[in-house]
Design an enzyme around this catalytic site. Structure first.
Site: not given
Length: 221
Positions: A34, A38, A69, A138, A176
């Site tokens: 994963h 960001m 993200m 999330m 996650d």
């Protein structure tokens, strides 16, 4: 198709030993890697970009599960696909037209995912659910690793699993945030089948391989 998958979050790894860390979790039974991307805008932290994914692709045999993200992900999807992403997941909060973005990801040859923050209602992804290959829940507010699991997100996972079942969808349900030996079974019972774990894997006292093996054993028990 394996029933339960472990996706160690590479952001928690030792970047000076990235190839070694990746090989360790792969040998221990990890299924995906994963990658949390960001941008310092949608979330406060800045992490990695396509060049990192390209480098990781050269040393990693596992599918790369890239979680964007970032603001305006449509501007960057193609770069991550070309860099070697296998899955690309975008946030409902950053995509006014989710179906269009999902279709674009698929045309680039990647599995397409959608995710939502803890405060975002499931209804925000209704238009995408019939189209996606995975849904990511999330279980912390995104932006920082090592946060405490939010128990209220268990109900969200249950709701999404029920909706996917009603649609007869084969989409994966990924979770996650704060996933460890205690919280993984909670989300597994809620219907999740892919588990992202950072510190529980890469900060394990016996090393990342031991961390990955422990969680994979729990998922399969």
């Amino acid at each position: 198709m394996n029933k339960f998958l472990l996706a160690p979050s590479i952001i928690a790894a030792d970047f000076s030993r990235i190839a070694e860390e990746t090989a360790a979790v792969e040998s221990a039974g990890a299924d995906w890697i994963h990658v949390d991307v960001m941008d310092g805008h949608f979330v406060p932290t800045i992490t990695v970009g396509p060049l990192f994914v390209e480098s990781l692709r050269r040393v990693c045999k596992l599918p790369l599960d890239v979680h964007l993200m970032i603001s305006e992900p449509e501007k960057h999807i193609e770069s991550f696909a070309k860099a070697g992403a296998d899955n690309i997941t975008v946030h409902a909060e950053t995509c006014p037209d989710l179906p269009r973005i999902i279709e674009k990801i698929k045309t680039l040859g990647c599995a397409a995912g959608v995710t939502l923050n803890p405060a975002t209602p499931v209804s925000a992804i209704d238009s995408a659910l019939p189209l996606v290959d995975l849904v990511l829940v999330m279980s912390v507010v995104p932006g920082f690793s090592g946060q405490k699991f939010m128990p209220e997100t268990i109900g969200k996972a249950e709701e999404i699993r029920a909706t996917l079942n009603a649609l007869r969808s084969s989409a994966r349900l990924e979770v996650d945030g704060g996933i460890n030996a205690e919280t993984l079974p909670l989300m597994q019972r809620a219907g999740a089948d892919v588990f992202v774990a950072g510190n529980a894997v890469f900060k394990h006292p016996q090393g990342s391989g031991a961390g990955a093996r422990a969680l994979k054993d729990i998922a399969l028990s």
